[in-house]
Design an enzyme around this catalytic site. Structure first.
Site, PDB file in Angstrom:
ATOM      1  N   GLY A 120       0.783  -1.230   0.000  1.00 26.64           N
ATOM      2  CA  GLY A 120       0.000   0.000   0.000  1.00 26.64           C
ATOM      3  C   GLY A 120       0.811   1.275   0.000  1.00 26.64           C
ATOM      4  O   GLY A 120       0.347   2.304   0.489  1.00 26.64           O
ATOM      5  N   SER A 121       2.017   1.250  -0.572  1.00 25.81           N
ATOM      6  CA  SER A 121       2.816   2.482  -0.577  1.00 25.81           C
ATOM      7  C   SER A 121       2.168   3.559  -1.459  1.00 25.81           C
ATOM      8  O   SER A 121       2.173   4.737  -1.116  1.00 25.81           O
ATOM      9  CB  SER A 121       4.254   2.213  -1.017  1.00 25.81           C
ATOM     10  OG  SER A 121       4.313   1.776  -2.355  1.00 25.81           O
ATOM     11  N   ASN A 122       1.579   3.158  -2.582  1.00 31.08           N
ATOM     12  CA  ASN A 122       0.872   4.143  -3.409  1.00 31.08           C
ATOM     13  C   ASN A 122      -0.416   4.617  -2.733  1.00 31.08           C
ATOM     14  O   ASN A 122      -0.805   5.780  -2.863  1.00 31.08           O
ATOM     15  CB  ASN A 122       0.562   3.562  -4.792  1.00 31.08           C
ATOM     16  CG  ASN A 122       1.685   3.828  -5.786  1.00 31.08           C
ATOM     17  OD1 ASN A 122       2.119   4.962  -5.966  1.00 31.08           O
ATOM     18  ND2 ASN A 122       2.168   2.781  -6.419  1.00 31.08           N
ATOM     19  N   HIS A 167       1.392   1.594 -13.554  1.00 33.88           N
ATOM     20  CA  HIS A 167       2.201   0.408 -13.859  1.00 33.88           C
ATOM     21  C   HIS A 167       3.673   0.806 -13.942  1.00 33.88           C
ATOM     22  O   HIS A 167       4.021   1.786 -14.603  1.00 33.88           O
ATOM     23  CB  HIS A 167       1.756  -0.215 -15.186  1.00 33.88           C
ATOM     24  CG  HIS A 167       2.549  -1.426 -15.546  1.00 33.88           C
ATOM     25  ND1 HIS A 167       2.316  -2.654 -14.961  1.00 33.88           N
ATOM     26  CD2 HIS A 167       3.586  -1.599 -16.402  1.00 33.88           C
ATOM     27  CE1 HIS A 167       3.185  -3.526 -15.455  1.00 33.88           C
ATOM     28  NE2 HIS A 167       3.961  -2.915 -16.320  1.00 33.88           N
ATOM     29  N   ARG A 177      -5.107  -8.213  -9.731  1.00 29.45           N
ATOM     30  CA  ARG A 177      -6.138  -9.001 -10.409  1.00 29.45           C
ATOM     31  C   ARG A 177      -6.609  -8.264 -11.659  1.00 29.45           C
ATOM     32  O   ARG A 177      -6.669  -7.034 -11.673  1.00 29.45           O
ATOM     33  CB  ARG A 177      -7.346  -9.224  -9.504  1.00 29.45           C
ATOM     34  CG  ARG A 177      -7.028  -9.894  -8.184  1.00 29.45           C
ATOM     35  CD  ARG A 177      -8.276 -10.361  -7.482  1.00 29.45           C
ATOM     36  NE  ARG A 177      -8.914 -11.436  -8.223  1.00 29.45           N
ATOM     37  CZ  ARG A 177      -8.479 -12.691  -8.227  1.00 29.45           C
ATOM     38  NH1 ARG A 177      -7.419 -13.028  -7.536  1.00 29.45           N
ATOM     39  NH2 ARG A 177      -9.105 -13.605  -8.918  1.00 29.45           N
ATOM     40  N   LEU A 178      -6.960  -9.032 -12.686  1.00 31.09           N
ATOM     41  CA  LEU A 178      -7.576  -8.440 -13.867  1.00 31.09           C
ATOM     42  C   LEU A 178      -9.001  -8.036 -13.528  1.00 31.09           C
ATOM     43  O   LEU A 178      -9.732  -8.788 -12.874  1.00 31.09           O
ATOM     44  CB  LEU A 178      -7.600  -9.436 -15.027  1.00 31.09           C
ATOM     45  CG  LEU A 178      -6.325  -9.588 -15.854  1.00 31.09           C
ATOM     46  CD1 LEU A 178      -6.515 -10.670 -16.902  1.00 31.09           C
ATOM     47  CD2 LEU A 178      -5.942  -8.282 -16.520  1.00 31.09           C
ATOM     48  N   ILE A 179      -9.399  -6.856 -13.975  1.00 33.42           N
ATOM     49  CA  ILE A 179     -10.765  -6.387 -13.759  1.00 33.42           C
ATOM     50  C   ILE A 179     -11.651  -6.954 -14.867  1.00 33.42           C
ATOM     51  O   ILE A 179     -11.321  -6.870 -16.047  1.00 33.42           O
ATOM     52  CB  ILE A 179     -10.819  -4.842 -13.783  1.00 33.42           C
ATOM     53  CG1 ILE A 179      -9.851  -4.241 -12.755  1.00 33.42           C
ATOM     54  CG2 ILE A 179     -12.240  -4.340 -13.573  1.00 33.42           C
ATOM     55  CD1 ILE A 179     -10.262  -4.361 -11.332  1.00 33.42           C
TER      56      ILE A 179
END
Length: 197
Positions: A11-13, A108, A90-92
Site C-alpha cells: 500500500g505504498s501508493n 504500472h 487481479r484483472l478487472i
C-alpha cells in the site's frame, strides 16, 4: 471526487494518495479500500486512516463475476465515482469495467507496452535497458493494455542495484500518481459541469 482504491500489497501508493489528499494536492476523498488479500499490509494502513475496507478473497466465490458483483455493491453503497488501482494484482472483469468505463485508472511500473505484468521492474532491470519508467493508464480487459494517460521515464543508472532502481521507481510513482489523478478529476468535474449547463 469520491474514489475507491484497490490494492493487494503493502500500500505504498495508497499512502502516497492519502498524503496528497491531506496536503491539498489531490481533490478527492478515499471512501473505500478494496483488497483481495486478507494479510496485506495496506489493510493496516487503511485502518489507521479510518478508511472503510472491503476485503474479499476471490477464492471464496464460485465465479469471478460473483466476486465482482459483491465489490460493485460496495462501490455503489459508497457512491464511488472513480476506481484507482494501486498494486491490485487481479484483472478487472466486465462486471466492473462496464459501469465504470473510463473511470478505472492504474499505475504500472514500466513504459508500456514494454514489460507488462507483475514483474515489470525486475524484467526491465534484467533486460539491461537504459531506462524504464511509469505508465498511468485506463483499464481494459487486457493485462496493462488500456489507453495510456501519462508516462514518465526513469533511467537505469550504471551504478544501480535492483534495490536502488526499485526505490527510485516507487519515488516517481508516489509523486506523479496524485498529480495525474488530480488533472483527470479536474477535467471530469469540468465536463460534468458543462453537461449540466
Amino acid at each position: 471526487m469520491k474514489i475507491a482504491v484497490f490494492a493487494s500489497g503493502t500500500g505504498s501508493n495508497f499512502t502516497a494518495l492519502v498524503q496528497a489528499i491531506k496536503q491539498g494536492q489531490l481533490a478527492a476523498t478515499i471512501e473505500l479500500l478494496v483488497c483481495d488479500q486478507p494479510d496485506a499490509l495496506v489493510l493496516k494502513r487503511a485502518e489507521a486512516e479510518r478508511i472503510p475496507i472491503v476485503c474479499l478473497k476471490p477464492s471464496d466465490f464460485a465465479t469471478k463475476t460473483a466476486y465482482e458483483e459483491q465489490v460493485k455493491e460496495a462501490l455503489i453503497l459508497h457512491e464511488i465515482e472513480f476506481i484507482v488501482l494501486a498494486g491490485y494484482m487481479r484483472l478487472i472483469g466486465p462486471t466492473l469495467l462496464e459501469p465504470y468505463k473510463n473511470r478505472i485508472i492504474n499505475i504500472h511500473p514500466s513504459l508500456l507496452p514494454a514489460f507488462p505484468g507483475r514483474t515489470s521492474i525486475a524484467d526491465a532491470f534484467d533486460a539491461g535497458v537504459s531506462e524504464s519508467g511509469i505508465t498511468i493508464h485506463y483499464i481494459d480487459e487486457g493485462i496493462d493494455t488500456g489507453p495510456i494517460i501519462y508516462q514518465k521515464a526513469v533511467p537505469i543508472l550504471k551504478t544501480d542495484t535492483f534495490a536502488t532502481f526499485t526505490k527510485r521507481m516507487h519515488a516517481v510513482e508516489h509523486t506523479i500518481y496524485p498529480m495525474v489523478l488530480e488533472k483527470i478529476f479536474q477535467e471530469g468535474a469540468s465536463n460534468e459541469k458543462k453537461s449540466l449547463n
